[in-house]
Design a protein around this motif. Structure first.
Motif, PDB file in Angstrom:
ATOM      1  N   GLU A   1     -30.156  95.958 -38.949  1.00 21.03           N
ATOM      2  CA  GLU A   1     -30.578  94.572 -38.722  1.00 21.03           C
ATOM      3  C   GLU A   1     -31.991  94.323 -39.237  1.00 21.03           C
ATOM      4  N   ARG A   2     -32.860  95.315 -39.056  1.00 16.67           N
ATOM      5  CA  ARG A   2     -34.238  95.147 -39.547  1.00 16.67           C
ATOM      6  C   ARG A   2     -34.272  95.136 -41.066  1.00 16.67           C
ATOM      7  N   ALA A   3     -33.440  95.952 -41.675  1.00 13.18           N
ATOM      8  CA  ALA A   3     -33.378  95.958 -43.133  1.00 13.18           C
ATOM      9  C   ALA A   3     -32.843  94.632 -43.654  1.00 13.18           C
ATOM     10  N   ALA A   4     -31.882  94.050 -42.937  1.00 15.15           N
ATOM     11  CA  ALA A   4     -31.291  92.778 -43.364  1.00 15.15           C
ATOM     12  C   ALA A   4     -32.308  91.635 -43.311  1.00 15.15           C
ATOM     13  N   SER A   5     -33.374  91.813 -42.512  1.00 12.14           N
ATOM     14  CA  SER A   5     -34.391  90.761 -42.403  1.00 12.14           C
ATOM     15  C   SER A   5     -35.502  90.915 -43.441  1.00 12.14           C
ATOM     16  N   TYR A   6     -35.314  91.841 -44.366  1.00  8.18           N
ATOM     17  CA  TYR A   6     -36.319  92.058 -45.413  1.00  8.18           C
ATOM     18  C   TYR A   6     -36.568  90.771 -46.194  1.00  8.18           C
ATOM     19  N   HIS A   7     -37.848  90.481 -46.422  1.00  6.84           N
ATOM     20  CA  HIS A   7     -38.195  89.261 -47.155  1.00  6.84           C
ATOM     21  C   HIS A   7     -39.376  89.548 -48.068  1.00  6.84           C
ATOM     22  N   ASP A   8     -39.187  89.284 -49.346  1.00  7.42           N
ATOM     23  CA  ASP A   8     -40.250  89.414 -50.325  1.00  7.42           C
ATOM     24  C   ASP A   8     -40.648  88.013 -50.774  1.00  7.42           C
ATOM     25  N   PRO A   9     -41.874  87.560 -50.481  1.00  9.18           N
ATOM     26  CA  PRO A   9     -42.280  86.195 -50.853  1.00  9.18           C
ATOM     27  C   PRO A   9     -42.123  85.909 -52.342  1.00  9.18           C
ATOM     28  N   GLU A  10     -42.266  86.933 -53.168  1.00 10.96           N
ATOM     29  CA  GLU A  10     -42.137  86.734 -54.609  1.00 10.96           C
ATOM     30  C   GLU A  10     -40.672  86.646 -55.049  1.00 10.96           C
ATOM     31  N   LEU A  11     -39.781  87.218 -54.225  1.00  5.08           N
ATOM     32  CA  LEU A  11     -38.348  87.215 -54.555  1.00  5.08           C
ATOM     33  C   LEU A  11     -37.558  86.814 -53.307  1.00  5.08           C
ATOM     34  N   PRO A  12     -37.631  85.557 -52.915  1.00  2.31           N
ATOM     35  CA  PRO A  12     -36.979  85.133 -51.667  1.00  2.31           C
ATOM     36  C   PRO A  12     -35.467  85.326 -51.674  1.00  2.31           C
ATOM     37  N   GLU A  13     -34.866  85.407 -52.856  1.00  2.00           N
ATOM     38  CA  GLU A  13     -33.415  85.565 -52.918  1.00  2.00           C
ATOM     39  C   GLU A  13     -32.967  87.016 -52.700  1.00  2.00           C
ATOM     40  N   LEU A  14     -33.908  87.974 -52.732  1.00  2.00           N
ATOM     41  CA  LEU A  14     -33.555  89.382 -52.599  1.00  2.00           C
ATOM     42  C   LEU A  14     -33.240  89.719 -51.149  1.00  2.00           C
ATOM     43  N   ARG A  15     -32.070  90.284 -50.933  1.00  2.00           N
ATOM     44  CA  ARG A  15     -31.660  90.706 -49.601  1.00  2.00           C
ATOM     45  C   ARG A  15     -31.205  92.158 -49.649  1.00  2.00           C
ATOM     46  N   ILE A  16     -31.345  92.831 -48.527  1.00  2.00           N
ATOM     47  CA  ILE A  16     -30.987  94.245 -48.437  1.00  2.00           C
ATOM     48  C   ILE A  16     -29.947  94.430 -47.340  1.00  2.00           C
ATOM     49  N   SER A  17     -28.962  95.252 -47.610  1.00  2.00           N
ATOM     50  CA  SER A  17     -28.019  95.656 -46.563  1.00  2.00           C
ATOM     51  C   SER A  17     -27.819  97.164 -46.660  1.00  2.00           C
ATOM     52  N   LEU A  18     -27.406  97.744 -45.547  1.00  2.00           N
ATOM     53  CA  LEU A  18     -27.249  99.197 -45.470  1.00  2.00           C
ATOM     54  C   LEU A  18     -25.842  99.564 -45.035  1.00  2.00           C
ATOM     55  N   SER A  19     -25.335 100.633 -45.625  1.00  2.00           N
ATOM     56  CA  SER A  19     -24.118 101.281 -45.144  1.00  2.00           C
ATOM     57  C   SER A  19     -24.538 102.621 -44.558  1.00  2.00           C
ATOM     58  N   ILE A  20     -24.047 102.912 -43.351  1.00  2.00           N
ATOM     59  CA  ILE A  20     -24.526 104.088 -42.624  1.00  2.00           C
ATOM     60  C   ILE A  20     -23.334 104.858 -42.066  1.00  2.00           C
ATOM     61  N   GLY A  21     -23.340 106.171 -42.225  1.00  2.00           N
ATOM     62  CA  GLY A  21     -22.318 107.038 -41.653  1.00  2.00           C
ATOM     63  C   GLY A  21     -22.926 108.003 -40.660  1.00  2.00           C
ATOM     64  N   LEU A  22     -22.267 108.167 -39.513  1.00  2.00           N
ATOM     65  CA  LEU A  22     -22.761 109.042 -38.453  1.00  2.00           C
ATOM     66  C   LEU A  22     -21.760 110.141 -38.150  1.00  2.00           C
ATOM     67  N   SER A  23     -22.290 111.306 -37.794  1.00  2.00           N
ATOM     68  CA  SER A  23     -21.446 112.410 -37.354  1.00  2.00           C
ATOM     69  C   SER A  23     -22.162 113.180 -36.257  1.00  2.00           C
ATOM     70  N   ALA A  24     -21.502 113.283 -35.108  1.00  2.00           N
ATOM     71  CA  ALA A  24     -22.060 114.050 -33.995  1.00  2.00           C
ATOM     72  C   ALA A  24     -21.651 115.510 -34.124  1.00  2.00           C
TER      73      ALA A  24
END
Length: 357
Positions: free
Chosen positions: A288-311
């Motif tokens: 969620e924090r990565a999805a809120s990434y904002h670059d004033p010079e590139l307002p259209e740039l967005r980031i999303s993450l795919s994450i895999g977990l293993s216990a």
């Protein structure tokens, strides 16, 4: 060459103050031993030049040299030559002569080891021959009380100064070694653990969990469509995104969690003593924090993450299998549309462990 010069400057600076102190207290011993012999005036002038001016001349000479380290070793050989000369000038009076010769030799041992000691011994012998040639061969085996007391500062203060320099050097080397160690295990762009060191920590954590039946979770994190970000905005923006994610990782994790850069746009985390549920919550917050990434010079740039977990569980044969389990979960997150956290779901069949295709 710049690196060698830099080390040489440091070497010259470390010797400067001890040389001033050594020459100053050495003059006391030389004066007390010379006075009864009534040497010519030029000997007294030479003593003042060697004791007062030479430390500063040697320092400037070495600092202005293209090879300061070698220039300072030359200066130490000159110190040895003069020590031999003063021993002859003092008619080899045992206490002051041995004091000065041994202190100069101590310098050579600390500064250059056996090669410098050998060159220094040859210089001392040459200085003695020069002194005997100019002042005559004389031998005075009796040391007066004044000569004993005049030698005491050289025997006490100078070893303390040399010990202090050695201590500072040891401290500096320890700090340098720590910096090298940090560099060897850290990714230069993100400041996180590099691939090799992180996998080494994963192997250690696997063994600990295996031996103590402990809990731990491995996470693999991938920036969605990172190649497109690089191709569209350039590698400078891509590096900025990588640094941003590493900063978010550092702020989101506990001190005991071990985050690394696995390679390219892929990151990795070990959550020790953590349940799968808690690790999943932590990675959802990161996503969620990565999805809120904002670059004033590139307002259209967005980031999303795919994450895999293993216990961790005891059916893993080694740490590589544990990591492969997290990698399958990461692949599944991508296959399901990306921008999500997926948890590996092992299936038990009898006593064998398998994963659904």
């Amino acid at each position: 060459m710049d690196t060698i010069s830099g080390k040489g400057f440091s070497f010259v600076k470390r010797i400067y103050v001890p040389r001033i102190l050594g020459k100053t207290v050495g003059m006391l011993a030389v004066t007390a031993a010379l006075a009864p012999t009534e040497p010519p005036i030029w000997v007294w002038v030479l003593m003042l030049v060697n004791g007062v001016l030479w430390p500063h001349v040697a320092y400037r000479w070495a600092m202005r040299s293209h090879a300061p380290y070698h220039a300072e070793q030359r200066n130490l050989v000159i110190d040895s030559l003069m020590a031999g000369f003063w021993a002859a000038a003092m008619q080899f009076n045992p206490l002051p002569s041995l004091t000065i010769l041994s202190m100069v030799t101590m310098n050579n041992v600390a500064a250059g080891g056996r090669p410098l000691v050998q060159r220094g011994a040859l210089a001392q012998a040459s200085g003695m021959l020069l002194g005997m040639a100019l002042l005559g061969p004389h031998l005075q085996l009796h040391a007066t009380d004044l000569q004993v007391y005049a030698s005491l500062p050289m025997l006490t203060l100078y070893p303390m100064a040399l010990g202090w320099v050695s201590y500072q050097l040891a401290t500096h080397l320890a700090e340098h070694k720590k910096r090298l160690s940090d560099l060897s295990r850290t990714d230069s762009l993100t400041g996180l653990f590099n691939h090799g060191y992180w996998k080494d920590r994963l192997r250690r954590k696997f063994l600990i969990c295996q031996q103590r039946d402990g809990m731990a979770v491995v996470a693999l994190i991938d920036i969605d469509h990172f190649k497109t970000i690089n191709d569209t905005y350039g590698h400078v923006i891509g590096d900025r995104v990588l640094r941003h994610l590493s900063t978010e990782l550092k702020q989101s994790l506990r001190e005991t969690d071990l985050a690394g850069r696995y390679g390219g746009d892929e990151f990795c985390v070990i959550f020790p003593k953590t349940t799968q549920e808690h690790a999943c919550l932590a990675m959802e917050r990161l996503r969620e924090r990565a999805a809120s990434y904002h670059d004033p010079e590139l307002p259209e740039l967005r980031i999303s993450l795919s994450i895999g977990l293993s216990a961790f569980h005891g059916d893993f044969a080694d740490s590589e299998q544990w990591l492969e389990d997290a990698d399958r979960a990461l692949y599944n997150a991508k296959r399901q549309g990306r921008d999500r956290v997926d948890v590996a779901k092992p299936v038990f069949t009898g006593l064998r462990l398998a994963w659904p295709e």
